[in-house]
Design an enzyme around this catalytic site. Sequence first.
Site, PDB file in Angstrom:
ATOM      1  N   HIS A 131       0.923  -1.224   0.021  1.00 26.79           N
ATOM      2  CA  HIS A 131       0.005  -0.105  -0.075  1.00 26.79           C
ATOM      3  C   HIS A 131       0.881   1.201  -0.078  1.00 26.79           C
ATOM      4  CE1 HIS A 131      -3.341   2.606   1.350  1.00 26.79           C
ATOM      5  NE2 HIS A 131      -2.148   3.440   2.115  1.00 26.79           N
ATOM      6  N   GLU A 132       2.069   1.208   0.896  1.00 27.72           N
ATOM      7  CA  GLU A 132       2.886   2.402   0.716  1.00 27.72           C
ATOM      8  C   GLU A 132       3.346   2.599  -0.409  1.00 27.72           C
ATOM      9  OE1 GLU A 132       2.165   4.398   3.239  1.00 27.72           O
ATOM     10  OE2 GLU A 132       0.893   3.305   4.464  1.00 27.72           O
ATOM     11  N   HIS A 135       1.599   4.657  -2.882  1.00 25.62           N
ATOM     12  CA  HIS A 135       1.304   5.774  -2.813  1.00 25.62           C
ATOM     13  C   HIS A 135       2.977   6.631  -3.322  1.00 25.62           C
ATOM     14  CE1 HIS A 135      -1.769   6.868  -0.052  1.00 25.62           C
ATOM     15  NE2 HIS A 135      -1.437   5.884   0.790  1.00 25.62           N
ATOM     16  N   GLU A 205      -6.317   6.980  -1.266  1.00 26.29           N
ATOM     17  CA  GLU A 205      -6.256   5.996  -0.261  1.00 26.29           C
ATOM     18  C   GLU A 205      -6.781   4.730  -0.897  1.00 26.29           C
ATOM     19  OE1 GLU A 205      -4.767   5.137   2.798  1.00 26.29           O
ATOM     20  OE2 GLU A 205      -3.618   7.288   2.155  1.00 26.29           O
TER      21      GLU A 205
END
Length: 281
Positions: A131-132, A135, A205
């Site tokens: 997930h990071e 980003h 997100e």
Amino acid sequence: MTNQVKTVLLLGGLTALIIIFGKLLGGTRGMQLALILAAAMNFFGYWFSDKIVLKMYGAQEVSPQEAPQLHAMVGELAGAAQVPMPKVYIIPEETPNAFATGRNPEHAAVAVTQGILRLLSPAELKGVLAHEMGHVKNRDILIQSVAATLGGAIMILADMARFSAFFGGGRDDEEGGGILGTLLLTILAPIAAMLIQMAISRSREYIADETGAHLCHNPGSLASALEKLAYGNQQIPMEANPATAQMFIVNPLTGSGLMHLFSTHPPIEERIARLRAMRSY
């Protein structure tokens, strides 16, 4: 509507608010000044926010020798995302959480708390790191910086318009809307700008969740991690700065009801449901 399209439309909404204020103030000079001031403020944040936030939470950079498993996971995901290997940090904090920062993929950093390393299984931790890395791959720091610049310009324009109205600058003609109209707009526009910025953050997100699920090939592991993180943050709250809340994978701040409108994160239940509806890759 995809979250990518929604982000573009929301950024367009912020731009429209600036144009409205420019007309309200009787020209483009005030609008241009506000944009310059907001851009200058956010230029500093864009270039130095990573160092500031890492120091704020006492994050300590770790080497591959100090955290071999963590480095191996981040390296594997960076390769899958086709971005450079980011720096890796551990935050001496028991609240389970994580964030990514950095102005671009070439200057990125991924930080995790000690609590998340204790709480999650290797597969779940990999989901969080994916997930990071999402980003980082999607350049979300840049997108949020643009949104912050536009939002900051609106705040400055609101102050200018309010000052002008108090000292007789409000126009009573049909175009200007009068002092009362000016004051009403100076109150509502900053609130609208903040709501739009929060909506952009929530859209990013969702996109990071989707990107992360593709990178780790296991959306279920990220969904499971989000469940544990939501519970863990309730059990061990973090003393987080509201200005940095949008950076974390789960919101370190609490709120319900109307506060969801001002939340930087989508409802955790919705994120989990979307991930579990995806197939493994």
